[in-house]
Design an enzyme around this catalytic site. Structure first.
Site, PDB file in Angstrom:
ATOM      1  N   THR A   1      -6.188   6.599   6.358  1.00  0.00           N
ATOM      2  CA  THR A   1      -5.906   6.138   5.821  1.00  0.00           C
ATOM      3  C   THR A   1      -7.684   5.380   5.739  1.00  0.00           C
ATOM      4  O   THR A   1      -8.107   5.167   6.287  1.00  0.00           O
ATOM      5  CB  THR A   1      -5.254   4.573   6.406  1.00  0.00           C
ATOM      6  N   GLY A   2      -7.735   4.792   3.882  1.00  0.00           N
ATOM      7  CA  GLY A   2      -9.051   4.235   4.097  1.00  0.00           C
ATOM      8  C   GLY A   2      -9.624   4.497   2.629  1.00  0.00           C
ATOM      9  O   GLY A   2      -8.240   5.692   1.805  1.00  0.00           O
TER      10      GLY A   2
ATOM     11  N   GLY B   1     -10.040   7.701   0.496  1.00  0.00           N
ATOM     12  CA  GLY B   1      -9.946   8.860   0.211  1.00  0.00           C
ATOM     13  C   GLY B   1     -10.638   9.666   0.109  1.00  0.00           C
ATOM     14  O   GLY B   1     -10.677  10.993  -0.003  1.00  0.00           O
TER      15      GLY B   1
ATOM     16  N   THR C   1       1.815   6.723  -0.069  1.00  0.00           N
ATOM     17  CA  THR C   1       1.081   5.782   0.004  1.00  0.00           C
ATOM     18  C   THR C   1       0.475   6.029  -1.531  1.00  0.00           C
ATOM     19  O   THR C   1       1.518   6.616  -2.311  1.00  0.00           O
ATOM     20  CB  THR C   1      -0.874   6.314   0.315  1.00  0.00           C
TER      21      THR C   1
ATOM     22  N   THR D   1      -1.694   2.568   2.746  1.00  0.00           N
ATOM     23  CA  THR D   1      -1.432   3.939   2.974  1.00  0.00           C
ATOM     24  C   THR D   1      -0.809   3.554   4.610  1.00  0.00           C
ATOM     25  O   THR D   1      -1.663   2.917   5.404  1.00  0.00           O
ATOM     26  CB  THR D   1      -2.380   5.015   3.120  1.00  0.00           C
TER      27      THR D   1
ATOM     28  N   SER E   1       0.732  -0.849  -0.127  1.00  0.00           N
ATOM     29  CA  SER E   1       0.446   0.026   0.246  1.00  0.00           C
ATOM     30  C   SER E   1       1.043   1.309   0.118  1.00  0.00           C
ATOM     31  O   SER E   1       0.498   2.394  -0.057  1.00  0.00           O
ATOM     32  CB  SER E   1      -0.647   0.006   1.341  1.00  0.00           C
TER      33      SER E   1
ATOM     34  N   ARG F   1      -5.636   9.598 -10.288  1.00  0.00           N
ATOM     35  CA  ARG F   1      -6.449   9.869  -9.803  1.00  0.00           C
ATOM     36  C   ARG F   1      -5.367  10.213  -8.185  1.00  0.00           C
ATOM     37  O   ARG F   1      -4.500   8.998  -8.020  1.00  0.00           O
ATOM     38  CB  ARG F   1      -7.106   8.407  -9.162  1.00  0.00           C
ATOM     39  N   VAL F   2      -6.056  11.158  -7.276  1.00  0.00           N
ATOM     40  CA  VAL F   2      -5.493  11.473  -6.316  1.00  0.00           C
ATOM     41  C   VAL F   2      -6.538  10.905  -5.222  1.00  0.00           C
ATOM     42  O   VAL F   2      -7.225  11.557  -5.420  1.00  0.00           O
ATOM     43  CB  VAL F   2      -4.918  12.494  -6.702  1.00  0.00           C
ATOM     44  N   GLY F   3      -5.542  10.638  -3.714  1.00  0.00           N
ATOM     45  CA  GLY F   3      -6.310  10.620  -2.756  1.00  0.00           C
ATOM     46  C   GLY F   3      -6.296  11.646  -1.754  1.00  0.00           C
ATOM     47  O   GLY F   3      -5.951  12.862  -2.120  1.00  0.00           O
ATOM     48  N   ASP F   4      -6.938  11.370  -0.555  1.00  0.00           N
ATOM     49  CA  ASP F   4      -6.527  12.029   0.213  1.00  0.00           C
ATOM     50  C   ASP F   4      -5.116  12.721   1.320  1.00  0.00           C
ATOM     51  O   ASP F   4      -4.514  13.420   1.384  1.00  0.00           O
ATOM     52  CB  ASP F   4      -7.430  12.006   1.784  1.00  0.00           C
TER      53      ASP F   4
HETATM   54  N1  GLY Z   1      -5.906   7.010   1.318  1.00  0.00           N
HETATM   55  C1  GLY Z   1      -5.326   6.848   0.995  1.00  0.00           C
HETATM   56  C2  GLY Z   1      -6.046   6.674  -0.642  1.00  0.00           C
HETATM   57  O1  GLY Z   1      -7.682   6.558  -0.397  1.00  0.00           O
HETATM   58  O2  GLY Z   1      -5.547   6.779  -1.731  1.00  0.00           O
END
Ligand code: GLY
Length: 360
Positions: free
Chosen positions: A260-261, A263, A227, A209, A86, A237-240
């Site tokens: 984590t999780g 995003g 992550t 993450t 991850s 794609r960009v996460g949180d």
């Molecule tokens: N929390 C990691 C993501 O969604 O990329």
């Protein structure tokens, strides 16, 4: 909820979801500490994959390191570990088979932050994020620009896709008919997505993450989140994780929080900033994490709810207050977080909003 469900049925499920947290809310005694019982730092906490990271960060804090250097060095263990699928080297790739990393750092004493998103070919994304903070007037650099910045600063380039990650990606590619991230226009029924809903509990998706937060003996805070993001995501794609206020936030006078999780759910709710603000207003770290999860549950669109109206995804928050209290909460039961309190590193049970089916 199936797409045949009536509006009344949907509203019923929504009301059930809104009512569910108070009935379903579980507080685990070992994750909540009264403020007076705790000394201040050094304390380091992390997501459950961070036992080695908190141990390394604590060693560095004991040696007098800056808290940001300590957490960035700690998570480097995960970024180097091909078995942590991850984060960093060996992280899950996007749907084109290319690993793209996101990371952020935030330094309490200066209130400065740095981040990279969709960074290819450089495994130590948190270190690149720290370099953005230290050597630019920017906070976030993405994609090709992030790679060029890392190259300019001498970070080595390599193929981050391990054989086992490539094989997992190829299996997904060969079988992914009901498990990708493309949605049809709202005017057309999203049958694939709706087919997820009759089940109870979260859908298994690999968001991975590591988040790591540190408090020094002097009361200074810092954090990082790094992550490879959602496995098999749409390219770019960009996460949180690299978004300050979502995947990470630090206020040196109050506390630090990270996630984590899933995003996307966090991005829609700015939860790390919210958690720090809730701590500022007197909530314990654990209660602040639970409150952020409740807000997300309330805001979750029907497509992403299980048959009982609850969010059908995993999400976890971690929080460390300036007075040394810490806590974590997950959407579904069964989560842990890593803590080093100066004595030893251990996993502590996270509080949770909903009990996972089959989880005792
Ligand atoms: N929390 C990691 C993501 O969604 O990329």
């Amino acid at each position: 909820m199936s797409h045949e469900m009536s509006r009344r049925g949907f509203l019923g499920a929504t009301v059930a979801a809104a009512a569910a947290p108070s009935a379903d809310l579980m507080r685990l005694a070992n994750a909540a500490q009264p403020a007076a019982a705790l000394a201040k730092g050094p304390i380091v906490i992390a997501s459950a994959n961070g036992v080695a990271a908190v141990t390394r960060a604590m060693e560095l804090l004991r040696g007098g390191s800056d808290p940001l250097d300590a957490v960035v060095e700690g998570v480097r263990i995960n970024e180097d570990d091909p078995k942590d699928g991850s984060v960093g080297f060996g992280g899950g790739p996007n749907e084109d088979g290319e690993v793209e990393l996101d990371a952020s750092v935030m330094h309490g004493p200066t209130h400065k932050a740095g981040a990279v998103a969709a960074l290819r070919r450089v495994r130590h994304a948190a270190s690149v994020a720290q370099r953005v903070m230290q050597r630019t007037d920017h906070v976030l650099i993405v994609g090709e620009g992030a790679l060029r910045f890392a190259r300019a600063h001498g970070f080595p380039e390599e193929n981050l896709l391990t054989e086992s990650a490539r094989e997992a990606w190829l299996r997904w590619k060969e079988t992914h008919s009901d498990d990708d991230d493309w949605l049809p226009p709202a005017s057309q029924p999203a049958t694939r997505q709706h087919s997820r809903l009759p089940r109870e509990g979260p859908i298994e998706r690999d968001y991975g993450t590591i988040n790591c937060l540190a408090l020094t003996a002097a009361g200074d805070l810092a954090g990082t989140t790094t992550t490879s993001g959602l496995a098999n995501k749409i390219a770019g794609r960009v996460g949180d994780s690299p978004i300050i206020g979502a995947g990470l936030y630090v206020d040196n006078g109050v506390g630090a929080a990270g996630s984590t999780g899933r995003g996307e759910a966090n991005l829609q709710n700015c939860s790390s900033f919210l958690i720090v603000e809730l701590m500022r207003n007197g909530k314990s770290p654990q209660d602040a994490c639970l409150e952020a999860l409740k807000r997300i549950a309330d805001h979750t669109e029907p497509r992403l709810r299980d048959r009982n109206g609850r969010p059908a995804f995993g999400l976890a928050f971690y929080a460390l207050a300036r007075d040394g209290r810490h806590g974590s909460a997950t959407m579904w039961s069964g989560g842990n977080y890593a803590v080093h309190d100066g004595t030893d590193a251990k996993l502590v049970a996270s509080a949770y909003l909903y009990k996972q089916p089959g989880n005792s």
